[in-house]
Write a protein that holds these residues in place. Sequence first.
Motif, PDB file in Angstrom:
ATOM      1  N   SER A   1       0.826  -1.210   0.000  1.00 50.23           N
ATOM      2  CA  SER A   1       0.000   0.000   0.000  1.00 50.23           C
ATOM      3  C   SER A   1       0.861   1.262   0.000  1.00 50.23           C
ATOM      4  CB  SER A   1      -0.969  -0.009   1.185  1.00 50.23           C
ATOM      5  OG  SER A   1      -0.275   0.062   2.408  1.00 50.23           O
TER       6      SER A   1
ATOM      7  N   VAL B   1       1.215   3.928  -3.321  1.00 46.22           N
ATOM      8  CA  VAL B   1       0.974   5.377  -3.229  1.00 46.22           C
ATOM      9  C   VAL B   1       2.202   6.139  -3.737  1.00 46.22           C
ATOM     10  CG1 VAL B   1       0.595   7.276  -1.604  1.00 46.22           C
ATOM     11  CG2 VAL B   1      -0.774   5.195  -1.432  1.00 46.22           C
ATOM     12  N   LYS B   2       3.391   5.671  -3.393  1.00 45.57           N
ATOM     13  CA  LYS B   2       4.629   6.305  -3.891  1.00 45.57           C
ATOM     14  C   LYS B   2       4.734   6.174  -5.411  1.00 45.57           C
ATOM     15  CE  LYS B   2       6.883   7.492  -0.109  1.00 45.57           C
ATOM     16  NZ  LYS B   2       6.967   8.878   0.253  1.00 45.57           N
TER      17      LYS B   2
ATOM     18  N   SER C   1       2.778   8.570  -7.470  1.00 45.44           N
ATOM     19  CA  SER C   1       3.355   9.910  -7.587  1.00 45.44           C
ATOM     20  C   SER C   1       4.414   9.956  -8.694  1.00 45.44           C
ATOM     21  CB  SER C   1       3.938  10.371  -6.250  1.00 45.44           C
ATOM     22  OG  SER C   1       5.064   9.597  -5.906  1.00 45.44           O
TER      23      SER C   1
ATOM     24  N   LEU D   1      -4.522   0.925   2.169  1.00 48.62           N
ATOM     25  CA  LEU D   1      -4.374   2.001   1.191  1.00 48.62           C
ATOM     26  C   LEU D   1      -4.942   3.319   1.711  1.00 48.62           C
ATOM     27  CD1 LEU D   1      -5.048   0.102  -2.127  1.00 48.62           C
ATOM     28  CD2 LEU D   1      -3.027   1.482  -1.619  1.00 48.62           C
TER      29      LEU D   1
ATOM     30  N   ALA E   1      -2.327   4.750   3.930  1.00 48.98           N
ATOM     31  CA  ALA E   1      -1.174   5.259   3.175  1.00 48.98           C
ATOM     32  C   ALA E   1      -1.518   6.562   2.463  1.00 48.98           C
ATOM     33  CB  ALA E   1      -0.696   4.213   2.173  1.00 48.98           C
ATOM     34  N   VAL E   2      -2.729   6.653   1.936  1.00 46.76           N
ATOM     35  CA  VAL E   2      -3.164   7.860   1.238  1.00 46.76           C
ATOM     36  C   VAL E   2      -3.306   9.026   2.216  1.00 46.76           C
ATOM     37  CG1 VAL E   2      -5.167   8.878   0.063  1.00 46.76           C
ATOM     38  CG2 VAL E   2      -4.239   6.697  -0.714  1.00 46.76           C
TER      39      VAL E   2
ATOM     40  N   SER F   1      -0.204  10.939   2.517  1.00 51.66           N
ATOM     41  CA  SER F   1       0.360  11.382   1.242  1.00 51.66           C
ATOM     42  C   SER F   1      -0.146  12.778   0.897  1.00 51.66           C
ATOM     43  CB  SER F   1      -0.048  10.400   0.134  1.00 51.66           C
ATOM     44  OG  SER F   1       0.283  10.906  -1.127  1.00 51.66           O
TER      45      SER F   1
ATOM     46  N   ASP G   1      -0.498  13.547  -2.304  1.00 46.65           N
ATOM     47  CA  ASP G   1      -1.187  13.358  -3.578  1.00 46.65           C
ATOM     48  C   ASP G   1      -2.689  13.176  -3.357  1.00 46.65           C
ATOM     49  OD1 ASP G   1       1.188  13.389  -5.145  1.00 46.65           O
ATOM     50  OD2 ASP G   1       1.587  11.327  -4.547  1.00 46.65           O
TER      51      ASP G   1
ATOM     52  N   ILE H   1      -5.536  11.110  -3.951  1.00 51.82           N
ATOM     53  CA  ILE H   1      -5.891   9.754  -4.362  1.00 51.82           C
ATOM     54  C   ILE H   1      -7.158   9.354  -3.613  1.00 51.82           C
ATOM     55  CG2 ILE H   1      -5.155   7.345  -4.452  1.00 51.82           C
ATOM     56  CD1 ILE H   1      -2.240   8.383  -4.326  1.00 51.82           C
TER      57      ILE H   1
ATOM     58  N   VAL I   1      -9.639   6.343  -2.722  1.00 49.86           N
ATOM     59  CA  VAL I   1      -9.605   4.880  -2.646  1.00 49.86           C
ATOM     60  C   VAL I   1     -10.993   4.359  -2.296  1.00 49.86           C
ATOM     61  CG1 VAL I   1      -8.536   2.895  -1.508  1.00 49.86           C
ATOM     62  CG2 VAL I   1      -7.220   4.983  -1.815  1.00 49.86           C
TER      63      VAL I   1
END
Length: 185
Positions: A47, A51-52, A55, A82, A85-86, A89, A91, A93, A95
């Motif tokens: 996960s 996510v990395k 990007s 996920l 993890a998001v 982040s 970014d 995203i 999910v």
Amino acid sequence: MVLAMKRVSILKDTRSMSMRIALLLGWVLWLAVSSFAGDICPEKVQSVLLVKVLSYTREISGAPKGEVSLGVLNGGPMLDFLKGAVASSTDKINVKSVGLDNLAGINVLYIPKGTSSDQVTQAKTKCKSQKIMSVGGDPNYVVAYNLTLTFQLVEGKPRMLVCIESADEEGAKFAAEFLKIAEKK
């Protein structure tokens, strides 16, 4: 009698040589497959890596710049990993859990390990036709079904495996920096 014994001896040597060649070919085949399909990377690690990787994805078909909609086929624990993890982040995203009948608006589809071969095949077909980037939770999915991306453990370290042909078919373009560190199929 001596001639018959020599004939039997030659036959044994021939069978022995055939067995050695078969074993050698089997070993070479195992090495070739195992270099592409390592051990399954833990989902929590997958996960964070996914996510990395997103990007480093320059373009995902249908995704507005800087936004990705990531579907997890049939939900499961990976959905929660996920989302965690998001959350850490920068970014954008989104999910969510999806089924094969509701992929509208999805740009990336994660197919968890343990998914039936029929579902993986259907998912790959839909990803290709709808230009959705496919990510497999099992390294064997990239090898067997030509999914775009997976994560595997090689000598205890996580590695990324990308299928460039599949990425092209699904409309995903990765940054050169990512492709330098990823293993390619």
